[in-house]
Scaffold this active site. Structure first.
Site, PDB file in Angstrom:
ATOM      1  N   SER A 113      -9.986  -0.543   7.110  1.00 16.79           N
ATOM      2  CA  SER A 113      -9.391  -0.322   5.788  1.00 16.79           C
ATOM      3  C   SER A 113      -8.744  -1.540   5.157  1.00 16.79           C
ATOM      4  CB  SER A 113      -8.364   0.815   5.859  1.00 16.79           C
ATOM      5  OG  SER A 113      -9.001   2.049   6.056  1.00 16.79           O
TER       6      SER A 113
ATOM      7  N   LYS B  49       0.834  -1.204   0.000  1.00 18.32           N
ATOM      8  CA  LYS B  49       0.000   0.000   0.000  1.00 18.32           C
ATOM      9  C   LYS B  49       0.866   1.250   0.000  1.00 18.32           C
ATOM     10  CE  LYS B  49      -3.923   2.009   2.569  1.00 18.32           C
ATOM     11  NZ  LYS B  49      -4.783   1.818   3.756  1.00 18.32           N
TER      12      LYS B  49
ATOM     13  N   SER C  37      -9.478   1.999   3.103  1.00 18.26           N
ATOM     14  CA  SER C  37      -8.592   2.786   2.267  1.00 18.26           C
ATOM     15  C   SER C  37      -7.570   1.950   1.502  1.00 18.26           C
ATOM     16  CB  SER C  37      -7.854   3.815   3.122  1.00 18.26           C
ATOM     17  OG  SER C  37      -7.039   3.189   4.093  1.00 18.26           O
TER      18      SER C  37
END
Length: 468
Positions: A180, A81, A156
């Site tokens: 997330s 990420k 996210s």
């Protein structure tokens, strides 16, 4: 072995490397071809670097040929990420407002993957500051869900969820402070484990914040935990080193016999549960019962006051952060995030104190509610994935967290919680089941998830790129 190498599991790849049946180079080439097929629609990647990936793969190939792999993930393709530092790369935090500066060193999850020889070929996208459950960003191109390109992959860890479902190789790392990891996992039909706080070191550490594996199978997440859970002094919340037998995760359905499982069907706050989601979770509970578990309904323990308190404290944190930006930077932040953060400008000190108190209130309530159970199962989210263009399921910055009532309490209580697919909607969208365990029982959550993986309904084929 899967003939489509991009869809092979990490467990399969490592076994094939060991036996000399596959090379990391041919695997990485196939993964890159799959990314090229999907990426015009998904927009899940950031800093995709095919040249570096192939160079890493060739080096890994040489290690395997000499019988000296670096570790259990050597040569396996992986993404990280965007908000986890990788040396030499900037950290935009999903927003066009950030001045781009190269990171000096790898963050802990990236360092652990690199140390074991994983082929890090790309970062994955996220929304502004990671504060949305969508792929909408002022910096990245809008990320979409491979199961339905009109829908969000969640967030996210948006790009990571989409990438795992689309077959961008087997291993992906995301982060989670309120859902997330689990929300995109649930909406993309993959598996994830949000570990106990401190189980996987992260930098910077923050209340409730965790990194975790995002994979198609429980086995691949267990394999990643062997690596990601190694200690790192940069995390002040890092748990003491613990010799956990991650490889013992592989339990059959008999493991479920006699387990006390709480069934939580209402969050107590936020959006109502979609009837299709409720039905899928109730069917999962029946499967647990048929396997010999003792399933007992739970009363909701979250309240709207708890959810609002966390929302208001996070608003003030973001308001302070945005006020520190230059005016031209602030203007680049996603308008939804700006409106949400600026709404905190009038909050009093007392209001923020009371808001902050709700974090601990949530923790106490979650621990008390779970105390009589070995594990708790629930929906991951109350709703199906929203339209891809919507920043949140409500599309209302004054009601931004109405979808995290099932996930956020386990961040605050520091308990491990997984998302695993438990069914599909009439429209063919995946539905996530959350499995939460007692604090520190990360291995137990993996074991229960693995047992459920074997008794759930047959899984549908993974989505294919348009025109495939």
């Amino acid at each position: 072995m899967n003939h489509e190498l991009h869809a092979a599991s990490a467990v399969e790849l490592v076994a094939a490397y060991r036996e000399g049946k596959l090379s990391p180079v041919e695997v990485v080439q196939d993964v890159l071809e799959q990314v090229a097929r999907w990426e015009p629609w998904l927009q899940a990647t950031y800093l995709l670097n095919p040249e570096s990936a192939l160079a890493q793969a060739r080096t890994s190939e040489a290690r395997w040929r000499s019988g000296a792999p670096l570790g259990p993930l050597d040569g396996v393709p992986a993404t990280i990420k965007e908000n986890i530092a990788t040396r030499g790369d900037p950290l935009p935090a999903g927003t066009a407002a950030v001045d781009l500066k190269a990171a000096a060193v790898d963050g802990p999850p990236a360092a652990r993957l690199r140390e074991t020889g994983a082929v890090i070929f790309s970062k994955t996208t996220m929304p502004d500051y990671g504060m949305l459950s969508s792929g909408l960003s002022s910096f990245h191109t809008l990320a979409r869900n491979p199961w339905d390109l009109s829908r969000t992959p969640g967030g996210s860890s948006a790009g990571a969820g989409a990438a795992a479902a689309a077959g961008y190789g087997p291993l992906h790392v995301g982060t989670d402070i309120g859902g997330s990891l689990r929300l995109p996992a649930g909406w993309c039909g993959i598996f994830t484990l949000k570990p106990s706080l401190g189980r996987i070191p992260i930098d910077p550490p923050y209340m409730g914040r965790a990194a975790g594996p995002m994979t198609r199978t429980v086995a691949d997440s267990a394999l990643m935990m062997q690596v990601l859970s190694r200690p790192d002094v940069r995390d002040s919340m890092n748990l003491p080193p613990n010799d956990i037998a991650w490889s013992s995760f592989d339990c059959g359905p008999d493991h479920l016999k006699g387990l006390r499982i709480g069934l939580l069907l209402e969050a107590g706050c936020g959006l109502p549960v979609d009837p299709e989601i409720r039905a899928a979770v109730e069917q999962a509970a029946r499967l647990f019962e048929q396997a010999g578990a003792v399933v007992e309904p739970m009363q909701p323990f979250m309240t709207q006051a708890m959810l609002d308190g966390m929302d208001h404290l996070w608003r003030m944190r973001s308001h302070v952060d945005l006020q520190a930006l230059r005016p031209e930077q602030r203007a680049r932040v996603l308008p939804y995030i700006r409106d949400w953060a600026e709404s905190a400008a009038g909050f009093s000190g007392e209001h923020i104190f009371r808001a902050f108190s709700q974090f601990h209130t949530t923790r106490v309530a979650a621990v008390a509610a779970c105390a009589k159970f070995d594990y708790v199962v629930s929906p991951v989210a109350p709703n199906m994935p929203a339209a891809a263009e919507d920043p949140s399921p409500t599309n209302d910055p004054m009601r931004p967290l109405e979808h995290i009532g099932f996930t956020v309490p386990f961040n605050m209580s520091e308990q491990p919680a997984a998302s695993i697919n438990c069914g599909y909607s009439a429209a063919g969208l995946p539905i996530g089941l959350q499995i939460a365990g007692q604090r520190f029982d990360d291995l137990g959550v993996l074991r229960v998830s693995r047992a459920f993986e074997q008794i759930r309904e047959a899984q549908r084929p993974w989505p294919e790129p348009p025109g495939a």
